[in-house]
Design a protein around this motif. Structure first.
Motif, PDB file in Angstrom:
ATOM      1  N   GLN A  46      62.099 -43.165  60.786  1.00 53.23           N
ATOM      2  CA  GLN A  46      63.024 -43.953  61.592  1.00 53.23           C
ATOM      3  C   GLN A  46      62.244 -44.932  62.450  1.00 53.23           C
ATOM      4  O   GLN A  46      61.179 -44.605  62.983  1.00 53.23           O
ATOM      5  CB  GLN A  46      63.869 -43.053  62.494  1.00 53.23           C
ATOM      6  N   GLY A  47      62.774 -46.146  62.578  1.00 56.52           N
ATOM      7  CA  GLY A  47      62.103 -47.144  63.399  1.00 56.52           C
ATOM      8  C   GLY A  47      62.917 -48.421  63.482  1.00 56.52           C
ATOM      9  O   GLY A  47      63.985 -48.546  62.876  1.00 56.52           O
ATOM     10  N   SER A  48      62.387 -49.384  64.221  1.00 59.00           N
ATOM     11  CA  SER A  48      63.081 -50.668  64.344  1.00 59.00           C
ATOM     12  C   SER A  48      63.100 -51.404  63.013  1.00 59.00           C
ATOM     13  O   SER A  48      64.109 -51.997  62.616  1.00 59.00           O
ATOM     14  CB  SER A  48      62.403 -51.523  65.416  1.00 59.00           C
ATOM     15  N   LEU A  49      61.956 -51.444  62.336  1.00 53.85           N
ATOM     16  CA  LEU A  49      61.874 -52.046  61.005  1.00 53.85           C
ATOM     17  C   LEU A  49      62.453 -53.462  60.993  1.00 53.85           C
ATOM     18  O   LEU A  49      63.242 -53.822  60.118  1.00 53.85           O
ATOM     19  CB  LEU A  49      62.577 -51.169  59.959  1.00 53.85           C
ATOM     20  N   ASN A  50      62.012 -54.244  61.972  1.00 54.22           N
ATOM     21  CA  ASN A  50      62.520 -55.624  62.092  1.00 54.22           C
ATOM     22  C   ASN A  50      61.380 -56.637  61.903  1.00 54.22           C
ATOM     23  O   ASN A  50      60.900 -57.215  62.883  1.00 54.22           O
ATOM     24  CB  ASN A  50      63.173 -55.827  63.463  1.00 54.22           C
ATOM     25  N   PRO A  51      60.941 -56.828  60.649  1.00 53.13           N
ATOM     26  CA  PRO A  51      61.473 -56.226  59.436  1.00 53.13           C
ATOM     27  C   PRO A  51      60.590 -55.077  58.938  1.00 53.13           C
ATOM     28  O   PRO A  51      59.517 -54.821  59.483  1.00 53.13           O
ATOM     29  CB  PRO A  51      61.410 -57.402  58.449  1.00 53.13           C
ATOM     30  N   VAL A  52      61.049 -54.423  57.873  1.00 50.22           N
ATOM     31  CA  VAL A  52      60.245 -53.396  57.221  1.00 50.22           C
ATOM     32  C   VAL A  52      58.996 -54.034  56.620  1.00 50.22           C
ATOM     33  O   VAL A  52      59.047 -55.142  56.072  1.00 50.22           O
ATOM     34  CB  VAL A  52      61.066 -52.680  56.132  1.00 50.22           C
ATOM     35  N   THR A  53      57.850 -53.383  56.765  1.00 50.12           N
ATOM     36  CA  THR A  53      56.591 -53.931  56.253  1.00 50.12           C
ATOM     37  C   THR A  53      56.074 -53.113  55.077  1.00 50.12           C
ATOM     38  O   THR A  53      56.571 -52.012  54.796  1.00 50.12           O
ATOM     39  CB  THR A  53      55.512 -53.932  57.350  1.00 50.12           C
ATOM     40  N   LEU A  54      55.058 -53.652  54.426  1.00 46.34           N
ATOM     41  CA  LEU A  54      54.393 -52.897  53.363  1.00 46.34           C
ATOM     42  C   LEU A  54      53.764 -51.626  53.923  1.00 46.34           C
ATOM     43  O   LEU A  54      53.647 -50.614  53.226  1.00 46.34           O
ATOM     44  CB  LEU A  54      53.314 -53.762  52.703  1.00 46.34           C
ATOM     45  N   GLY A  55      53.379 -51.669  55.197  1.00 43.65           N
ATOM     46  CA  GLY A  55      52.801 -50.495  55.832  1.00 43.65           C
ATOM     47  C   GLY A  55      53.801 -49.362  55.952  1.00 43.65           C
ATOM     48  O   GLY A  55      53.453 -48.188  55.742  1.00 43.65           O
ATOM     49  N   HIS A  56      55.046 -49.673  56.295  1.00 47.08           N
ATOM     50  CA  HIS A  56      56.077 -48.642  56.380  1.00 47.08           C
ATOM     51  C   HIS A  56      56.263 -47.957  55.026  1.00 47.08           C
ATOM     52  O   HIS A  56      56.357 -46.731  54.948  1.00 47.08           O
ATOM     53  CB  HIS A  56      57.415 -49.258  56.809  1.00 47.08           C
ATOM     54  N   VAL A  57      56.327 -48.754  53.976  1.00 42.12           N
ATOM     55  CA  VAL A  57      56.529 -48.198  52.643  1.00 42.12           C
ATOM     56  C   VAL A  57      55.325 -47.348  52.237  1.00 42.12           C
ATOM     57  O   VAL A  57      55.484 -46.239  51.691  1.00 42.12           O
ATOM     58  CB  VAL A  57      56.764 -49.325  51.617  1.00 42.12           C
ATOM     59  N   GLN A  58      54.121 -47.827  52.530  1.00 36.99           N
ATOM     60  CA  GLN A  58      52.925 -47.084  52.150  1.00 36.99           C
ATOM     61  C   GLN A  58      52.832 -45.751  52.892  1.00 36.99           C
ATOM     62  O   GLN A  58      52.289 -44.781  52.363  1.00 36.99           O
ATOM     63  CB  GLN A  58      51.674 -47.924  52.410  1.00 36.99           C
ATOM     64  N   MET A  59      53.371 -45.684  54.107  1.00 34.66           N
ATOM     65  CA  MET A  59      53.407 -44.418  54.833  1.00 34.66           C
ATOM     66  C   MET A  59      54.138 -43.355  54.014  1.00 34.66           C
ATOM     67  O   MET A  59      53.688 -42.201  53.922  1.00 34.66           O
ATOM     68  CB  MET A  59      54.099 -44.592  56.191  1.00 34.66           C
ATOM     69  N   LEU A  60      55.260 -43.725  53.426  1.00 36.59           N
ATOM     70  CA  LEU A  60      56.030 -42.769  52.639  1.00 36.59           C
ATOM     71  C   LEU A  60      55.326 -42.420  51.334  1.00 36.59           C
ATOM     72  O   LEU A  60      55.362 -41.271  50.889  1.00 36.59           O
ATOM     73  CB  LEU A  60      57.425 -43.326  52.356  1.00 36.59           C
ATOM     74  N   VAL A  61      54.692 -43.411  50.729  1.00 37.76           N
ATOM     75  CA  VAL A  61      53.939 -43.151  49.491  1.00 37.76           C
ATOM     76  C   VAL A  61      52.819 -42.158  49.759  1.00 37.76           C
ATOM     77  O   VAL A  61      52.619 -41.194  48.995  1.00 37.76           O
ATOM     78  CB  VAL A  61      53.377 -44.468  48.914  1.00 37.76           C
ATOM     79  N   GLU A  62      52.090 -42.356  50.864  1.00 37.29           N
ATOM     80  CA  GLU A  62      50.997 -41.445  51.195  1.00 37.29           C
ATOM     81  C   GLU A  62      51.527 -40.074  51.609  1.00 37.29           C
ATOM     82  O   GLU A  62      50.939 -39.039  51.273  1.00 37.29           O
ATOM     83  CB  GLU A  62      50.141 -42.034  52.316  1.00 37.29           C
ATOM     84  N   GLY A  63      52.641 -40.052  52.317  1.00 35.70           N
ATOM     85  CA  GLY A  63      53.239 -38.777  52.692  1.00 35.70           C
ATOM     86  C   GLY A  63      53.661 -37.979  51.483  1.00 35.70           C
ATOM     87  O   GLY A  63      53.476 -36.758  51.428  1.00 35.70           O
ATOM     88  N   ARG A  64      54.208 -38.655  50.491  1.00 34.52           N
ATOM     89  CA  ARG A  64      54.630 -37.968  49.266  1.00 34.52           C
ATOM     90  C   ARG A  64      53.435 -37.356  48.546  1.00 34.52           C
ATOM     91  O   ARG A  64      53.525 -36.249  47.997  1.00 34.52           O
ATOM     92  CB  ARG A  64      55.369 -38.949  48.358  1.00 34.52           C
ATOM     93  N   LYS A  65      52.314 -38.061  48.542  1.00 32.05           N
ATOM     94  CA  LYS A  65      51.115 -37.511  47.912  1.00 32.05           C
ATOM     95  C   LYS A  65      50.707 -36.192  48.572  1.00 32.05           C
ATOM     96  O   LYS A  65      50.321 -35.238  47.893  1.00 32.05           O
ATOM     97  CB  LYS A  65      49.965 -38.520  48.003  1.00 32.05           C
ATOM     98  N   LEU A  66      50.786 -36.147  49.900  1.00 31.64           N
ATOM     99  CA  LEU A  66      50.434 -34.920  50.615  1.00 31.64           C
ATOM    100  C   LEU A  66      51.350 -33.770  50.208  1.00 31.64           C
ATOM    101  O   LEU A  66      50.899 -32.640  49.996  1.00 31.64           O
ATOM    102  CB  LEU A  66      50.540 -35.138  52.126  1.00 31.64           C
ATOM    103  N   LEU A  67      52.639 -34.060  50.080  1.00 29.86           N
ATOM    104  CA  LEU A  67      53.606 -33.012  49.806  1.00 29.86           C
ATOM    105  C   LEU A  67      53.601 -32.562  48.352  1.00 29.86           C
ATOM    106  O   LEU A  67      54.095 -31.471  48.034  1.00 29.86           O
ATOM    107  CB  LEU A  67      55.007 -33.483  50.208  1.00 29.86           C
ATOM    108  N   LEU A  68      53.064 -33.373  47.476  1.00 33.63           N
ATOM    109  CA  LEU A  68      52.954 -32.974  46.073  1.00 33.63           C
ATOM    110  C   LEU A  68      51.662 -32.218  45.800  1.00 33.63           C
ATOM    111  O   LEU A  68      51.434 -31.762  44.672  1.00 33.63           O
ATOM    112  CB  LEU A  68      53.038 -34.208  45.166  1.00 33.63           C
ATOM    113  N   ASP A  69      50.824 -32.068  46.809  1.00 34.55           N
ATOM    114  CA  ASP A  69      49.574 -31.315  46.695  1.00 34.55           C
ATOM    115  C   ASP A  69      49.743 -29.983  47.413  1.00 34.55           C
ATOM    116  O   ASP A  69      49.678 -29.905  48.640  1.00 34.55           O
ATOM    117  CB  ASP A  69      48.421 -32.109  47.313  1.00 34.55           C
TER     118      ASP A  69
END
Length: 262
Positions: A46-69
């Motif tokens: 959750q955040g302001s995301l005004n606007p959403v950045t590539l960094g926000h998206v990469q946070m989720l990509v990296e988080g998913r990697k952690l959870l799949l390990d």
């Protein structure tokens, strides 16, 4: 009652066989899980995301990697999904500087830009685009699955609000994923180590698995994106934003201040 076309009826019938709502992307993602139920990690950003950045998206990509390990998170998940929610309009507008007031997207537009930025990731959902998507409503919609909740934050935000204080090893409490930020990652690691030693010395490994720390990512801020838009610097924006988001922000900048923001 409206009638389904032949194609829609066929799609709905096929979906019903695998317990999928053809209009519900979460159902589509979770359709392959065991009918008796699976374990699903749900990340929430959750955040302001005004606007959403590539960094926000990469946070989720990296988080998913952690959870799949399973060696990292301590258990094996059958699926990992993410919900992105944008802050209220009034809160976001108050954070903007006077010269950037016209570079404001309302909540629906910010959510649509999240959807555009994450189109290649079918496991990420923009909450305001699917208003029934929240961690508790997803639990209600998919009672056959065990939903395990993870809050995703940048290390700078964790330091600002001392979020390591919320660490819990209770199964029903949310867990945390912190993505590193230059100048803040080491502060989170140090504070977390101290917190675990003070409160969870009997279960340090479990406590660490409930407050995961991911890799350190470059600082990519929405503020920097707005500044680049004011300079009309599309090349700089493309280093920070998805092209659709970059062009939407440039369009706001080109339009100039609205009468009510001058």
């Amino acid at each position: 009652m409206p009638q389904l076309s032949t194609e829609d009826a066929d799609a709905a019938g096929a979906a019903a066989e695998v317990n999928v709502d053809p209009n519900d992307p979460a159902s589509d993602v979770l359709a392959g899980l065991p009918g008796s139920g699976g374990r699903v990690a749900l990340m929430y950003l959750q955040g302001s995301l005004n606007p959403v950045t590539l960094g926000h998206v990469q946070m989720l990509v990296e988080g998913r990697k952690l959870l799949l390990d399973a060696d990292v998170c301590g258990e094996r998940f059958d699926a990992v999904i993410a919900v992105v929610s944008v802050n209220r309009d009034g809160w976001v507008q108050r954070k903007l500087t006077p010269e950037q007031q016209h570079l404001f997207f309302n909540a629906r537009d910010r959510s649509r830009l999240v959807a555009a930025s994450t189109e290649e990731y079918p496991w990420i959902f923009a909450k305001e685009e699917h208003e029934e998507y929240d961690w508790w409503t997803i639990e209600e919609r998919f009672p056959q699955h065990t939903i395990v909740r993870y809050m995703v934050n940048g290390a700078d935000d964790v330091v600002k609000y001392t979020k390591w204080r919320y660490l819990s090893i209770k199964d029903y409490d949310e867990r945390f994923i912190t993505i590193g930020r230059p100048g803040h990652t080491h502060k989170v690691k140090s504070a977390l180590k101290k917190r675990i030693a003070e409160k969870f010395s009997h279960t340090p490994e479990l406590a660490a698995q409930r407050f995961l720390i991911g890799p350190e990512l470059p600082a990519i801020s929405s503020t920097a994106a707005r500044e680049a838009a004011l300079r009309n610097d599309r090349q700089a924006l493309l280093q920070l934003l998805h092209p659709i988001v970059a062009d939407a922000l440039l369009a706001l900048a080109a339009a100039g201040p609205r009468p009510d923001t001058e």
